[in-house]
Design an enzyme around this catalytic site. Structure first.
Site, short mmCIF file in Angstrom:
data_model
loop_
_atom_site.label_atom_id
_atom_site.label_comp_id
_atom_site.label_asym_id
_atom_site.label_seq_id
_atom_site.Cartn_x
_atom_site.Cartn_y
_atom_site.Cartn_z
N HIS A 53 36.55 73.79 -13.35
CA HIS A 53 37.93 74.22 -13.09
C HIS A 53 38.83 73.03 -13.40
CE1 HIS A 53 35.90 77.20 -10.20
NE2 HIS A 53 36.24 77.83 -11.30
N GLU A 56 40.78 70.58 -10.85
CA GLU A 56 40.06 69.96 -9.72
C GLU A 56 39.79 68.49 -10.07
OE1 GLU A 56 38.30 74.26 -8.36
OE2 GLU A 56 36.88 72.70 -8.93
N HIS A 146 33.34 70.17 -7.39
CA HIS A 146 34.58 70.96 -7.33
C HIS A 146 35.44 70.52 -6.16
CE1 HIS A 146 33.46 74.45 -10.02
NE2 HIS A 146 32.30 73.84 -9.89
N GLU A 209 31.76 71.51 -3.01
CA GLU A 209 33.20 71.68 -2.77
C GLU A 209 33.64 70.54 -1.87
OE1 GLU A 209 35.22 73.81 -4.06
OE2 GLU A 209 33.92 75.38 -4.88
ZN LIG Z 1 36.12 74.78 -8.67
#
Ligand SMILES: [Zn+2]
Length: 327
Positions: A53, A56, A146, A209
């Protein structure tokens, strides 16, 4: 010195595409892709990815610094390493993605999406991963870094792909040392990058995350100190740092909420934090004659997003599980 992030953000092809020093040699494999091989014997082959992504940024900066330290010799390299900056076009635009979310496309699922730069990139990354691990005898790992869009009651967590074999003890030791708050175990295959490397090349894989997404340069890298130290220890094959906090909490995905019609309604406010607790009996979502009410005394919501395209996941419902679920 070779700066993978600067090159990638500039969209440049490096003048020198490979190099070596007394400890290692490196090869640029394409945009955002760098393979670094130590001269010494190694027992682990490790993929570290960030920027699947594009907005990020903190994990991208953290990973780039790790690469700089390895290339400069400031950090010894004891593993064969593949560094992946996942979605360069989205990184340059400061967007999560430009056309479609790459982290739903892996395992050949890019064929189900309209052709875009992201479907082409997902296909390329699958090939690069397959080549990197081809005939590799060392133990295989993949950490996909992420940050989340929304707030989270448990700010830092790992997501383990569904697999029928036990999860790697070496990987779990790293995740413990990284001071994560929780691990979430998927209960079905999916289109994430980490699921792909688990299923198709047998890597011990995890999506991490690590906090909330912010623009380049606005990150408090201190927030990422524990994962940074754990990754540093992993690439140098040094003892992992001691876990400072409480034990990891383990959750498993009880149900994926799939959006099957445009009438899909999710009864949560837009700013609902990840790991918000849901009470038994609460009507959580409904669509064309189908509804979901919270089944257990306590369930938790993860990644609620009713705006996804039809057929995709609009959220996951979790239940807490014993640590033995991992083995
Ligand atoms: Zn992500």
């Amino acid at each position: 010195m070779f700066d993978l992030l600067a090159l990638t953000l500039a969209g440049q092809v490096p003048a020198e595409q490979q190099g070596e020093n007394e400890n290692l040699h490196w090869r640029w494999l394409g945009e955002g892709l760098l393979e670094i091989t130590p001269r010494q014997d190694y027992q682990h082959a490790v993929v570290v990815s960030a920027g699947i992504h594009g907005n990020e940024t903190a994990p991208i900066e953290l990973l780039n610094q790790l690469v700089k330290d390895v290339l400069s010799g400031a950090r010894p390299l004891a593993v064969r390493l593949l560094v992946v900056l996942g979605n360069p076009a989205a990184m340059r635009a400061g967007q999560r993605y430009l056309h479609s979310d790459m982290n739903r496309m892996f395992g050949g699922r890019y064929r189900d999406f309209d052709h875009s730069g992201e479907t082409a990139r997902a296909q390329q990354l699958e090939q690069v991963i397959a080549t990197f691990f081809d005939a590799e005898k060392a133990a295989r790992f993949h950490y996909d870094l992420h940050t989340a869009i929304r707030d989270s009651r448990l700010p830092r967590f790992g997501i383990l792909p569904f697999q029928t074999r036990p999860y790697s003890a070496d990987m779990l030791a790293l995740l413990d040392a990284a001071d994560l708050d929780a691990l979430v175990i998927h209960s079905a295959p999916g289109g994430t990058f980490s699921h792909f490397t688990s299923e198709h090349v047998g890597a011990a894989s995890c999506t991490l995350e690590l906090g909330k997404a912010r623009p380049f340069g606005s990150n408090d890298l201190q927030q990422f100190a524990a994962i940074n130290r754990a990754l540093q220890a992993a690439v140098s094959n040094e003892p992992l740092p001691q876990r400072p906090g409480d034990a990891l909490r383990i959750f498993r995905v009880e149900r994926s909420l799939i959006k099957r019609s445009e009438e899909f309604r999710l009864y949560l406010s837009d700013d609902t934090a990840n790991f918000t607790e849901l009470k038994q009996g609460t009507l959580l979502c409904e669509q064309s004659g189908e509804e979901y009410r919270v089944q257990h005394a306590r369930e938790w919501i993860l990644f609620p997003n009713p705006k996804v395209a039809l057929g995709l996941r609009a959220g996951m419902v979790l239940i807490e599980a014993p640590r033995s679920t991992l083995y």
